[in-house]
Design an enzyme around this catalytic site. Sequence first.
Site, PDB file in Angstrom:
ATOM      1  N   ASP A 159      -4.433 108.286 109.651  1.00 20.31           N
ATOM      2  CA  ASP A 159      -5.803 108.288 109.130  1.00 20.31           C
ATOM      3  C   ASP A 159      -6.295 109.734 109.081  1.00 20.31           C
ATOM      4  O   ASP A 159      -5.768 110.611 109.762  1.00 20.31           O
ATOM      5  CB  ASP A 159      -6.697 107.417 110.023  1.00 20.31           C
ATOM      6  CG  ASP A 159      -7.871 106.817 109.254  1.00 20.31           C
ATOM      7  OD1 ASP A 159      -8.270 107.398 108.222  1.00 20.31           O
ATOM      8  OD2 ASP A 159      -8.391 105.773 109.686  1.00 20.31           O
ATOM      9  N   GLU A 216     -10.642  98.291 108.355  1.00 20.04           N
ATOM     10  CA  GLU A 216     -10.779  99.375 109.338  1.00 20.04           C
ATOM     11  C   GLU A 216     -12.202  99.902 109.426  1.00 20.04           C
ATOM     12  O   GLU A 216     -12.687 100.218 110.524  1.00 20.04           O
ATOM     13  CB  GLU A 216      -9.825 100.533 108.976  1.00 20.04           C
ATOM     14  CG  GLU A 216      -9.659 101.567 110.105  1.00 20.04           C
ATOM     15  CD  GLU A 216     -10.738 102.641 110.135  1.00 20.04           C
ATOM     16  OE1 GLU A 216     -10.827 103.353 111.143  1.00 20.04           O
ATOM     17  OE2 GLU A 216     -11.511 102.770 109.157  1.00 20.04           O
ATOM     18  N   GLU A 217     -12.872 100.027 108.285  1.00 19.34           N
ATOM     19  CA  GLU A 217     -14.190 100.679 108.288  1.00 19.34           C
ATOM     20  C   GLU A 217     -15.236  99.889 109.071  1.00 19.34           C
ATOM     21  O   GLU A 217     -16.297 100.416 109.379  1.00 19.34           O
ATOM     22  CB  GLU A 217     -14.677 100.939 106.851  1.00 19.34           C
ATOM     23  CG  GLU A 217     -13.862 101.984 106.089  1.00 19.34           C
ATOM     24  CD  GLU A 217     -13.982 103.413 106.655  1.00 19.34           C
ATOM     25  OE1 GLU A 217     -14.730 103.624 107.621  1.00 19.34           O
ATOM     26  OE2 GLU A 217     -13.298 104.304 106.124  1.00 19.34           O
TER      27      GLU A 217
HETATM   28 ZN   LIG Z   1     -10.246 105.915 108.040  1.00 15.44          ZN
END
Ligand SMILES: [Zn+2]
Length: 348
Positions: A245, A224-225
Amino acid sequence: MQLPEFDTDGLKGFLVQLLNTPSPTGFTDQAIVLCEETLSQLPDVSLNRTHKGALVATIPGETDAPWRALTAHVDTLGAMVKEIKSNGRLKLSKLGGFAWNTVEGEGVTIFTRSGDSFRGALLLTKPSAHVHGQDVGKTERKDDTMEVRLDARTGNADETRDLGISVGDFVAFDPRVEVNNGFVRSRHLDDKACVACIIFAAKALADAGLKPKATTVLHISNYEEVGHGASAGIPPQVAELVSVDMAAVGEGQASDECHATLCVKDSGGPYHYGLNQHMRKLAEQYEIPHKVDIYPYYGSDGEAFWRAGGDVAVALIGPGVDASHNYERTHMEALAATTQWCLAYLLD
Ligand SMILES: [Zn+2]
């Protein structure tokens, strides 16, 4: 209807363990294994790993309603060894979006190809007040002015290479986890806090002998990052995706550390109106402490799936996290609210 109770102490213990399991983007296997072990204890859950390394847990539903998915990511900010310098120290290349000053002075672990690890610290190239004087304060923090000082006897590049360290080795920053008065202070609460919430929501359901209304997929994302975590691995039967998140806390933000937030818009634009309405209705119905907010500099795995062509409704919820992509903090109340919101969504 009352939501089933979830195991608060279990969630806290799992979260601390997950936070202490290094998982910079691209090097997430250990964290995925921990999630896999925890989810494998639940009855009726089938577990799969995607080729990319994400974990996909499928929980059969009570009805044949269209499938739903919850996604949260175990990958975190981190770095890779870019260069072994002539002084034996390491120049790094960042993984994910953060400013160097947020990790200055932090302890690091370097993972070598052979499976060894070394400890060290991330410092300025001119770190000493007694040698570099005002430069310590004035130096711009960038790739060229930061380096890892290894806790090993090395004074040149060859000696560092002889330790087994090479370009491309992953580097994790110490999370420094503490729990005080209900506050959880640690790096990487983004997004390990939410991984804990979705897993413990599923566990609470199983412990109460309940099934989700629709067949539900828990997608534990691992990229995700860097923007493409959930772009793959969401099964084609899924019609709704709730990205779980962290919520962005700070000046001008509605979010705070003791609530869960529904994000209606971020840098990728608005989320799905119908699913947002549903999530708000659930929060009101079950009296879940919540806020509604817009995040100015933010993208989510739900959007990653949209950009990859995923035709699903997407919403984004999560606990308020202070000083995100820095030394972060949230409160158990926000984690409880997020877990309850996930439970309400699973059941309703
Ligand atoms: Zn995140």
